[in-house]
Design a protein around this motif. Structure first.
Motif, PDB file in Angstrom:
ATOM      1  N   LEU A  33      38.761  31.684  22.672  1.00 13.20           N
ATOM      2  CA  LEU A  33      38.863  30.674  23.674  1.00 13.20           C
ATOM      3  C   LEU A  33      39.555  30.924  24.839  1.00 13.20           C
ATOM      4  O   LEU A  33      40.748  31.179  24.841  1.00 13.20           O
TER       5      LEU A  33
ATOM      6  N   SER B 208      39.318  25.504  27.480  1.00 16.71           N
ATOM      7  CA  SER B 208      38.882  24.626  26.652  1.00 16.71           C
ATOM      8  C   SER B 208      38.111  23.543  27.315  1.00 16.71           C
ATOM      9  O   SER B 208      38.210  23.534  28.754  1.00 16.71           O
TER      10      SER B 208
ATOM     11  N   VAL C  51      34.084  31.124  26.795  1.00 16.68           N
ATOM     12  CA  VAL C  51      34.376  31.927  25.567  1.00 16.68           C
ATOM     13  C   VAL C  51      34.397  33.325  25.658  1.00 16.68           C
ATOM     14  O   VAL C  51      33.586  33.757  26.320  1.00 16.68           O
TER      15      VAL C  51
END
Length: 282
Positions: A66, A69, A191
Motif C-alpha cells: 500500500l 490508503s 498500490v
C-alpha cells in the motif's frame, strides 16, 4: 469507451449507472524500478512496517504494498478542494472554526470541515462556539446535522456536502454510536504491484571526535539541560547523578541514556534497516 461528460454523468446517475471506475498506471518519479518509501505502520520489532497484501491481479496471486490508503487519498482530495475553494474557483458550503482571535492559538488559523479528520462530525467543530457563545450542536446547522439520516441527508448536503462524498459518522454526537453513518461514495488508493522490500542504512561520524564512554547527567537547575559535572547534576534518592535522557534520542531499550548520543553528539555506528527500507515494484 465514451468520454464522461457532465450530461452523460447526470444521465447515468438518473438511470442505470452503478459505479465509475478509473485505473491509472503509475511509475515512480525516478522512473520504472526506482525505490519509493511507503507509509509505515506500528508493528512488532523485526517485521515489515509496510502494509503488504496478496491480491488477485489478472487471475494470479500477486504481492502488493500500500502506497496511499483510501483515507489518505480522501485527505489529499479535500486539500485540493480547499485550495480551489479559497481561490474561489469552486463554490460550496464549508464550515470552519476560526482561532485567529485567540493570541495563544492564532497560529492555527482556521480549521475547516475539509481539514478536520471527521469532517462535520469532528470534535473540533462539536466543541466550537459561535461569537455569542452558542455551541455548534445548538445552532440551526448543528441541530439539522444531528437529525440528518441517510434517508434524509438534506442537512448534510446543505451544510457539508463533501461529507457525503468522503463519508462521515456522527459517533460523538448526542446519539453516540447510534449517530447517522454516511458511507463514502468515492474511494481511491495507490498500490504497488509485485513489490520487493529493500534496506536503508544510516551512520554518523562526529567531527568533534566525542567518545561514547563520556557520561552526561541532568542539570540540577534545569531538567531539560545536561551537564558533565557530577556536582552540578540532578541526584536520585540515593544521591547518585541521574543519567541524561531524551526519549527520542535514547535508542531502543534506552541504551543511549546518559551517553553523548542522547543529545546528538558522538558517532553513530553504521546500521541497516530491513523493515522500513523502501520498496521497488512492477
Amino acid at each position: 469507451m465514451k468520454d464522461l461528460t457532465f450530461d452523460r454523468l447526470r444521465a447515468l446517475v438518473a438511470g442505470e449507472g452503478v459505479a465509475f471506475r478509473v485505473r491509472q498506471r503509475l511509475q515512480p518519479a525516478g522512473g520504472p524500478g526506482d525505490k519509493v518509501f511507503p507509509p509505515t505502520y506500528t508493528t512488532d520489532a523485526n517485521t515489515l512496517k509496510y502494509v503488504r497484501e496478496t491480491r488477485r491481479v489478472n487471475g494470479a496471486d500477486v504481492e502488493t504494498v500500500l502506497l496511499d490508503s483510501v483515507a489518505s487519498q480522501a485527505n489529499r482530495m479535500e486539500e485540493a478542494l480547499l485550495e480551489a475553494w479559497e481561490r474561489k474557483e469552486v463554490s460550496f458550503p464549508v464550515i470552519g472554526v476560526d482561532f485567529t482571535g485567540d493570541e495563544a492559538l492564532r497560529d492555527l488559523g482556521k480549521v475547516t470541515s475539509l481539514q478536520a479528520p471527521h469532517r462535520i462530525a469532528d470534535a473540533i467543530l462539536r466543541d466550537a462556539m459561535t461569537a455569542d457563545g452558542t455551541l455548534f450542536r445548538d445552532t440551526d446547522a448543528g441541530r439539522a446535522y444531528t437529525d440528518a439520516t441517510p434517508r434524509n441527508a438534506t442537512a448534510v448536503f446543505r451544510y457539508c456536502p463533501t461529507a457525503l462524498v468522503f463519508g462521515v459518522w456522527d459517533s460523538t454526537g448526542p446519539k453516540g454510536g447510534q449517530g447517522a453513518k454516511f458511507a463514502r461514495v468515492l474511494t481511491s488508493e495507490i498500490v504497488g504491484v509485485g513489490f520487493q522490500s529493500g534496506s536503508k542504512v544510516g551512520s554518523r561520524l562526529d567531527p568533534l571526535g566525542i567518545q561514547a564512554n563520556v557520561e552526561i547527567y541532568h542539570d540540577k537547575d534545569d531538567d531539560n539541560e545536561w551537564t558533565l559535572d557530577e556536582t552540578e547534576a540532578k541526584k536520585d534518592g540515593k544521591g547518585k547523578p541521574i543519567p541524561f535522557s531524551r526519549k527520542a534520542g535514547d535508542g531502543k531499550d534506552g541504551k543511549n541514556k546518559g551517553k553523548p548520543s542522547s543529545v546528538n553528539h558522538s558517532n553513530i555506528a553504521p546500521s541497516k534497516d530491513e523493515w522500513a527500507g523502501g520498496v521497488t515494484f512492477d
